[in-house]
Design an enzyme around this catalytic site. Sequence first.
Site, PDB file in Angstrom:
ATOM      1  N   ASP A 163      55.506  48.337  35.652  1.00  0.00           N
ATOM      2  CA  ASP A 163      54.463  47.889  34.732  1.00  0.00           C
ATOM      3  C   ASP A 163      53.604  49.076  34.298  1.00  0.00           C
ATOM      4  OD1 ASP A 163      53.497  44.526  34.885  1.00  0.00           O
ATOM      5  OD2 ASP A 163      52.697  45.968  33.425  1.00  0.00           O
ATOM      6  N   ASP A 193      51.771  46.708  29.458  1.00  0.00           N
ATOM      7  CA  ASP A 193      50.690  45.719  29.497  1.00  0.00           C
ATOM      8  C   ASP A 193      49.825  45.794  28.230  1.00  0.00           C
ATOM      9  OD1 ASP A 193      49.325  43.797  31.308  1.00  0.00           O
ATOM     10  OD2 ASP A 193      47.645  45.186  31.077  1.00  0.00           O
ATOM     11  N   GLU A 216      54.222  43.989  26.108  1.00  0.00           N
ATOM     12  CA  GLU A 216      53.589  42.671  26.216  1.00  0.00           C
ATOM     13  C   GLU A 216      52.734  42.505  24.967  1.00  0.00           C
ATOM     14  OE1 GLU A 216      50.185  42.096  28.600  1.00  0.00           O
ATOM     15  OE2 GLU A 216      50.580  39.977  28.940  1.00  0.00           O
ATOM     16  N   HIS A 254      53.774  35.754  35.508  1.00  0.00           N
ATOM     17  CA  HIS A 254      52.675  35.686  36.481  1.00  0.00           C
ATOM     18  C   HIS A 254      51.354  35.243  35.858  1.00  0.00           C
ATOM     19  CE1 HIS A 254      52.187  39.406  34.388  1.00  0.00           C
ATOM     20  NE2 HIS A 254      50.991  39.537  34.891  1.00  0.00           N
ATOM     21  N   ASP A 255      51.347  35.125  34.519  1.00  0.00           N
ATOM     22  CA  ASP A 255      50.122  34.704  33.822  1.00  0.00           C
ATOM     23  C   ASP A 255      50.180  33.256  33.354  1.00  0.00           C
ATOM     24  OD1 ASP A 255      49.844  37.858  32.072  1.00  0.00           O
ATOM     25  OD2 ASP A 255      48.933  37.202  33.951  1.00  0.00           O
TER      26      ASP A 255
HETATM   27  O1  ISL Z   1      46.583  35.103  28.061  1.00  0.00           O
HETATM   28  C1  ISL Z   1      45.671  35.677  28.603  1.00  0.00           C
HETATM   29  C2  ISL Z   1      44.311  35.845  28.002  1.00  0.00           C
HETATM   30  O2  ISL Z   1      43.779  34.582  27.750  1.00  0.00           O
HETATM   31  C3  ISL Z   1      45.865  36.236  29.959  1.00  0.00           C
HETATM   32  O3  ISL Z   1      46.890  35.522  30.635  1.00  0.00           O
HETATM   33  C4  ISL Z   1      46.255  37.693  30.049  1.00  0.00           C
HETATM   34  O4  ISL Z   1      45.085  38.413  30.216  1.00  0.00           O
HETATM   35  C5  ISL Z   1      46.988  38.265  28.843  1.00  0.00           C
HETATM   36  O5  ISL Z   1      48.177  37.556  28.722  1.00  0.00           O
HETATM   37  C6  ISL Z   1      47.252  39.768  29.089  1.00  0.00           C
HETATM   38  O6  ISL Z   1      47.967  39.889  30.305  1.00  0.00           O
HETATM   39  C7  ISL Z   1      48.148  41.197  30.873  1.00  0.00           C
HETATM   40  O7  ISL Z   1      46.931  41.949  30.925  1.00  0.00           O
HETATM   41  C8  ISL Z   1      45.899  41.479  31.796  1.00  0.00           C
HETATM   42  C9  ISL Z   1      46.377  41.037  33.182  1.00  0.00           C
HETATM   43  O8  ISL Z   1      45.370  40.267  33.807  1.00  0.00           O
HETATM   44  C10 ISL Z   1      47.629  40.176  33.065  1.00  0.00           C
HETATM   45  O9  ISL Z   1      48.102  39.804  34.361  1.00  0.00           O
HETATM   46  C11 ISL Z   1      48.674  40.988  32.305  1.00  0.00           C
HETATM   47  O10 ISL Z   1      49.915  40.293  32.238  1.00  0.00           O
HETATM   48  C12 ISL Z   1      44.949  42.651  31.948  1.00  0.00           C
HETATM   49  O11 ISL Z   1      45.683  43.752  32.447  1.00  0.00           O
END
Ligand code: ISL
Length: 548
Positions: free
Chosen positions: A98, A200, A253, A326-327
């Site tokens: 990541d 990310d 992402e 994971h989100d």
């Molecule tokens: O959808 C979202 C915002 O409402 C969250 O699930 C998430 O913050 C977003 O998808 C971005 O995710 C990534 O960056 C974040 C981290 O918390 C997440 O786990 C990661 O996948 C900040 O690094």
Amino acid sequence: MTKTWWKEAIVYQIYPRSFKDSNGDGIGDLRGIIEKADYLAELGVNVVWMSPHFKSPNVDNGYDVSDYCDVMDEFGTMADFDELLAVLHQRGIKLIIDLVVNHSSDQHKWFQEAKKSKDNPYRDYYIWQKPKENGDPPNDWESYFSGSVWELDEASGEYYLHLFCKEQPDLNWENPQLREEVYNLMRFWLDKGVDGFRMDVIPLISKDWTFPNYPEGRFADLTLYANGARVHEFLQEMNEKVLRQYDCMTVGECFGVFAHQALDYIGEDRNELQTIYHFDHVGGREEHNFEHGWTEIPMLKLKGIFERWDFTIGDKGWNTIYFGNHDNQRVVSRFGNDTTFRVESAKMLATLLLTQRGTPYIYQGDEIGMTNCDFKDISEYNDVQVLNAYKVLVEGKGVSAQQFLDNANQIARDHARNPIPWTNEANGGFTSGTPWLKVNPKYPEINVADAVADQDSVFHYYHELIALRKANEALTYGAYCDLLPNHAAIWAYSRTLEDKQFIIVVNFYGNEEALHLPEIEGKTLLVSNYATHKDGSLQPYEARIYGM
Ligand code: ISL
Ligand code: CA
């Protein structure tokens, strides 16, 4: 269409904290993954995406990095990492890690230095702005983890930007020195033999430095943060200076990127990224979802989204297919039926995931049909996004705690983070200690050991489909055509490559549906999640794959 390993990848996402604890401290670790490498090989995946394993204070469970070139204390040592990489490679499994470089942890030495003074050499690794005349923050942007995106640094009287929590200060990509630091840390891992990066929130790295206020009333509007003026310049530089020097896989992402913008990032002529994943079908868990609740999108809209992305990308780039990570909450709870038809609907979702055009991503635990967990109280949650929203909404705004908990019990990211239950023993065999987050109470019925022992389990269905996809290029490279685009319950499509064709038909819901599909006449039924079939109709969540 050039054929290559990352298009033929079948990715398994590991969230290390919740995968397997090897030393009894209740926290998953790298040696726990090493222990389970044979399990991954048996499942048949050929790429692992591992969520952040770098040093971190874990305010956001690793997505707040305090040292990009060292391993998080709780996860083990660099020697453990090197062994994990070797163990996966020995089994023909590549590893992508990541890349979290939109922001660092506030505990990173760069930020600790930057805070010391306005003329510190690291000051401009981050984004500082003066208060407004009246002392207010520079604008009214709201963080994805609630509150303002601006945190006041008392010592200098300036605010620093954090699109996520205040412990995650945004890095300043306008600063060429910072960019070189990022390229160096990427080379550090690529030179170790890592096979690529999941990046990310990468569309957020280029900011609008005029920092305009929100247009009236738009909350957390992604278009304000994403796809900034220089994002493609930065990614082309990253590609030229690092990525193209290695045979590596990249997946951005792409929070805030819409289908018409996809090829700007992944067009084969763009020399930026190879693949991205979008959020059109999963959306954010913005604060207002915790207050007002959330409704799933109808399947008719879902397949429209999939068709739009496939049609837009076509063979000019390469798509990503996923339903969970994971989100997001557990796929069988969100898109399927996690009570009376848990196994059937988990298999139906697996069928969709593994027969589309694009690299499929399996999230840990979905291969055994794990469901959402029942969180009884805010004290059971860990996720900073939930806890911050609770403070703002319940403690601040007076939203009823029960209303909040009911909504969180549907959408919270913690549902994806319950430890993997390996057996039906205490704590699901995840740890001999106290798990950092509660183990889903269903572990006596839903655990890996029982799934592997039961030929009819979700696990074996995933195993069968992964093997089928690997053995048939048409399931990877074949053109996608929706055969019943207007049917509100049946998702039927063909995958065609030269003279090879598969037809996939699923009943996405729990009512029996009449099936009129002449395309399956004369075809052989290869796979199904039901042992018996009715001509002319599909049973609840029934999935079928036909071949030539
Ligand atoms: O959808 C979202 C915002 O409402 C969250 O699930 C998430 O913050 C977003 O998808 C971005 O995710 C990534 O960056 C974040 C981290 O918390 C997440 O786990 C990661 O996948 C900040 O690094
Ligand atoms: Ca551990």
